[in-house]
Design an enzyme around this catalytic site. Sequence first.
Site, PDB file in Angstrom:
ATOM      1  N   HIS A  46       0.837  -1.205   0.000  1.00  0.00           N
ATOM      2  CA  HIS A  46       0.000   0.000   0.000  1.00  0.00           C
ATOM      3  C   HIS A  46       0.870   1.252   0.000  1.00  0.00           C
ATOM      4  CE1 HIS A  46      -3.609   2.420   0.683  1.00  0.00           C
ATOM      5  NE2 HIS A  46      -2.820   3.175   1.435  1.00  0.00           N
ATOM      6  N   HIS A 100      -1.780   3.830  -8.313  1.00  0.00           N
ATOM      7  CA  HIS A 100      -2.093   2.999  -9.474  1.00  0.00           C
ATOM      8  C   HIS A 100      -1.842   3.782 -10.743  1.00  0.00           C
ATOM      9  CE1 HIS A 100      -5.767   5.096  -8.181  1.00  0.00           C
ATOM     10  NE2 HIS A 100      -6.092   5.169  -9.457  1.00  0.00           N
TER      11      HIS A 100
HETATM   12  P1  5GP Z   1      -8.497   6.967 -10.203  1.00  0.00           P
HETATM   13  O1  5GP Z   1      -9.749   7.750 -10.489  1.00  0.00           O
HETATM   14  O2  5GP Z   1      -8.217   6.882  -8.710  1.00  0.00           O
HETATM   15  O3  5GP Z   1      -7.308   7.407 -10.994  1.00  0.00           O
HETATM   16  O4  5GP Z   1      -8.784   5.502 -10.718  1.00  0.00           O
HETATM   17  C1  5GP Z   1      -9.469   4.542  -9.976  1.00  0.00           C
HETATM   18  C2  5GP Z   1      -9.935   3.505 -10.963  1.00  0.00           C
HETATM   19  O5  5GP Z   1     -10.271   2.343 -10.236  1.00  0.00           O
HETATM   20  C3  5GP Z   1     -11.178   3.913 -11.756  1.00  0.00           C
HETATM   21  O6  5GP Z   1     -10.876   3.884 -13.142  1.00  0.00           O
HETATM   22  C4  5GP Z   1     -12.219   2.867 -11.349  1.00  0.00           C
HETATM   23  O7  5GP Z   1     -13.035   2.473 -12.437  1.00  0.00           O
HETATM   24  C5  5GP Z   1     -11.370   1.740 -10.841  1.00  0.00           C
HETATM   25  N1  5GP Z   1     -11.992   0.929  -9.807  1.00  0.00           N
HETATM   26  C6  5GP Z   1     -12.637   1.385  -8.686  1.00  0.00           C
HETATM   27  N2  5GP Z   1     -13.041   0.346  -7.927  1.00  0.00           N
HETATM   28  C7  5GP Z   1     -12.642  -0.779  -8.577  1.00  0.00           C
HETATM   29  C8  5GP Z   1     -12.782  -2.172  -8.277  1.00  0.00           C
HETATM   30  O8  5GP Z   1     -13.346  -2.589  -7.253  1.00  0.00           O
HETATM   31  N3  5GP Z   1     -12.244  -3.042  -9.181  1.00  0.00           N
HETATM   32  C9  5GP Z   1     -11.609  -2.625 -10.303  1.00  0.00           C
HETATM   33  N4  5GP Z   1     -11.136  -3.560 -11.125  1.00  0.00           N
HETATM   34  N5  5GP Z   1     -11.467  -1.323 -10.620  1.00  0.00           N
HETATM   35  C10 5GP Z   1     -11.964  -0.412  -9.753  1.00  0.00           C
HETATM   36 ZN    ZN Z   2      -3.996  -0.226  -0.515  1.00  0.00          ZN
END
Ligand code: 5GP
Ligand code: ZN
Length: 114
Positions: A46, A100
Amino acid sequence: MSDCIFCKIVAGELPSKKVYEDEEVLAFEDISPAAPVHVLIIPKVHIASALHVAEEQLPLIGAIHRTAGQLARDLGIAEKGFRLVNNCGNEGGQTVDHLHYHLLGGRHLGWPPG
Ligand code: 5GP
Ligand code: ZN
């Protein structure tokens, strides 16, 4: 971290469609894909965001880039082009507080982003 959804995916407590895994890195399909190829690449440990990468964790960032390049080739988007994105913080669009990188491809990606 116990309440982190990506830590739960790493631990196998939440399901995911894995596309790559080694000792330090996991890659899985985004649940809400924004392009024909949309994979999330994460460190298994993490780390809250790009602002929280410790000096000794920098090789992990290299491993993530190596994974991104390999997946781009394996998933057939290396030649046409792709995007590797990290969203950091509120205005950066970060919604999950576990570092990520989005690997996006398979269509023309506009610039600048919204
Ligand atoms: P961020 O907006 O933080 O850059 O990206 C987070 C990403 O995580 C989003 O594109 C969202 O669709 C994805 N995401 C959120 N929850 C989950 C989940 O439980 N599983 C998967 N595979 N993707 C997730
Ligand atoms: Zn984490």
